[in-house]
Motif scaffolding. Sequence first.
Motif, PDB file in Angstrom:
ATOM      1  N   THR A   1       0.811  -1.219   0.000  1.00 23.91           N
ATOM      2  CA  THR A   1       0.000   0.000   0.000  1.00 23.91           C
ATOM      3  C   THR A   1       0.844   1.268   0.000  1.00 23.91           C
ATOM      4  O   THR A   1       0.319   2.358  -0.193  1.00 23.91           O
ATOM      5  N   GLU A   2       2.141   1.134   0.245  1.00 25.02           N
ATOM      6  CA  GLU A   2       3.023   2.292   0.279  1.00 25.02           C
ATOM      7  C   GLU A   2       4.471   1.838   0.119  1.00 25.02           C
ATOM      8  O   GLU A   2       4.792   0.661   0.242  1.00 25.02           O
ATOM      9  N   THR A   3       5.335   2.800  -0.161  1.00 22.05           N
ATOM     10  CA  THR A   3       6.765   2.525  -0.262  1.00 22.05           C
ATOM     11  C   THR A   3       7.501   3.446   0.696  1.00 22.05           C
ATOM     12  O   THR A   3       6.971   4.481   1.120  1.00 22.05           O
TER      13      THR A   3
ATOM     14  N   PHE B   1       7.071   7.886   3.839  1.00 23.65           N
ATOM     15  CA  PHE B   1       6.195   6.902   3.209  1.00 23.65           C
ATOM     16  C   PHE B   1       5.467   7.572   2.054  1.00 23.65           C
ATOM     17  O   PHE B   1       4.944   8.684   2.209  1.00 23.65           O
ATOM     18  N   GLU B   2       5.432   6.901   0.921  1.00 22.34           N
ATOM     19  CA  GLU B   2       4.766   7.446  -0.246  1.00 22.34           C
ATOM     20  C   GLU B   2       3.899   6.376  -0.886  1.00 22.34           C
ATOM     21  O   GLU B   2       4.075   5.179  -0.634  1.00 22.34           O
ATOM     22  N   GLU B   3       2.990   6.816  -1.740  1.00 24.98           N
ATOM     23  CA  GLU B   3       2.163   5.865  -2.473  1.00 24.98           C
ATOM     24  C   GLU B   3       3.031   5.090  -3.463  1.00 24.98           C
ATOM     25  O   GLU B   3       4.053   5.601  -3.932  1.00 24.98           O
ATOM     26  N   PRO B   4       2.656   3.857  -3.793  1.00 24.66           N
ATOM     27  CA  PRO B   4       3.397   3.085  -4.787  1.00 24.66           C
ATOM     28  C   PRO B   4       3.497   3.829  -6.113  1.00 24.66           C
ATOM     29  O   PRO B   4       2.729   4.765  -6.376  1.00 24.66           O
ATOM     30  N   LYS B   5       4.443   3.408  -6.953  1.00 26.26           N
ATOM     31  CA  LYS B   5       4.757   4.135  -8.180  1.00 26.26           C
ATOM     32  C   LYS B   5       3.589   4.240  -9.162  1.00 26.26           C
ATOM     33  O   LYS B   5       3.536   5.139  -9.980  1.00 26.26           O
TER      34      LYS B   5
ATOM     35  N   THR C   1      -0.242  -0.979  -6.141  1.00 23.40           N
ATOM     36  CA  THR C   1      -0.990  -1.276  -4.921  1.00 23.40           C
ATOM     37  C   THR C   1      -1.670  -2.619  -5.139  1.00 23.40           C
ATOM     38  O   THR C   1      -2.550  -2.754  -5.987  1.00 23.40           O
ATOM     39  N   ARG C   2      -1.271  -3.628  -4.386  1.00 20.81           N
ATOM     40  CA  ARG C   2      -1.718  -4.984  -4.690  1.00 20.81           C
ATOM     41  C   ARG C   2      -1.632  -5.880  -3.459  1.00 20.81           C
ATOM     42  O   ARG C   2      -1.025  -5.510  -2.454  1.00 20.81           O
ATOM     43  N   THR C   3      -2.247  -7.046  -3.564  1.00 23.20           N
ATOM     44  CA  THR C   3      -2.190  -8.058  -2.509  1.00 23.20           C
ATOM     45  C   THR C   3      -1.630  -9.342  -3.110  1.00 23.20           C
ATOM     46  O   THR C   3      -2.084  -9.793  -4.165  1.00 23.20           O
ATOM     47  N   ILE C   4      -0.640  -9.920  -2.449  1.00 17.60           N
ATOM     48  CA  ILE C   4       0.077 -11.079  -2.972  1.00 17.60           C
ATOM     49  C   ILE C   4      -0.051 -12.250  -2.017  1.00 17.60           C
ATOM     50  O   ILE C   4       0.230 -12.126  -0.815  1.00 17.60           O
TER      51      ILE C   4
END
Length: 201
Positions: free
Chosen positions: A53-55, A65-69, A74-77
């Motif tokens: 949810t963040e990087t 902390f920032e939002e993904p690129k 933004t994903r679930t693995i």
Amino acid sequence: PSEVRQFISSIVGEEYEDLFITALGTGLRQSELLGLRKRNLSLLSDPPVVSVTETLQRYGPAFRFEEPKSKSSTRTIAIPSSVVTALKRQLSRTFDNQLLIGDEYEDWGLVFANINGTPLRDYVIRKRFYRIQEEAGLRRQRFHDLRHCYASFLLATGVNDQVLQENLGHSTITITKNTYTHLMPSMKADAVEKLEELLFQ
């Protein structure tokens, strides 16, 4: 596979063992891995999953902390049992560090952190990664190649393009195919061999 097994055997007991295992078993980018927080883990769900949810980005001595690129990053693995074990071990270590440090502990909520809870520096992880390879007699690989390794093994299992794209957080299937097109010929050969086994043996 033989190089990966050699690498895994060489990191047993290593300070960042669980971080490297998680990288291999999730394909997370380094900034996603270092920004992973406890709230992003669902280890008791079926299947167990990690949510991106963040990087964590470093700007000199400061972290943010920032939002993904991209939106697709933004994903679930879903994660394998070895990664679940590694994450549980890491969480236990983090809890012990909190007890040890006490009021001086800086709780960023991170899964992978320094002993006092502060974020790990990316270059420290890379430096240790290179040294492990050298000590194990392995050819030098970038930390990002752990992500490529994850993708390669997913392809080898016969996973479909859509799942691979979603797990890697690529915005389009074209990016995924272009990045891993060099692996496709061997995948096609494997498919033919599997077909032979199924139909004619």
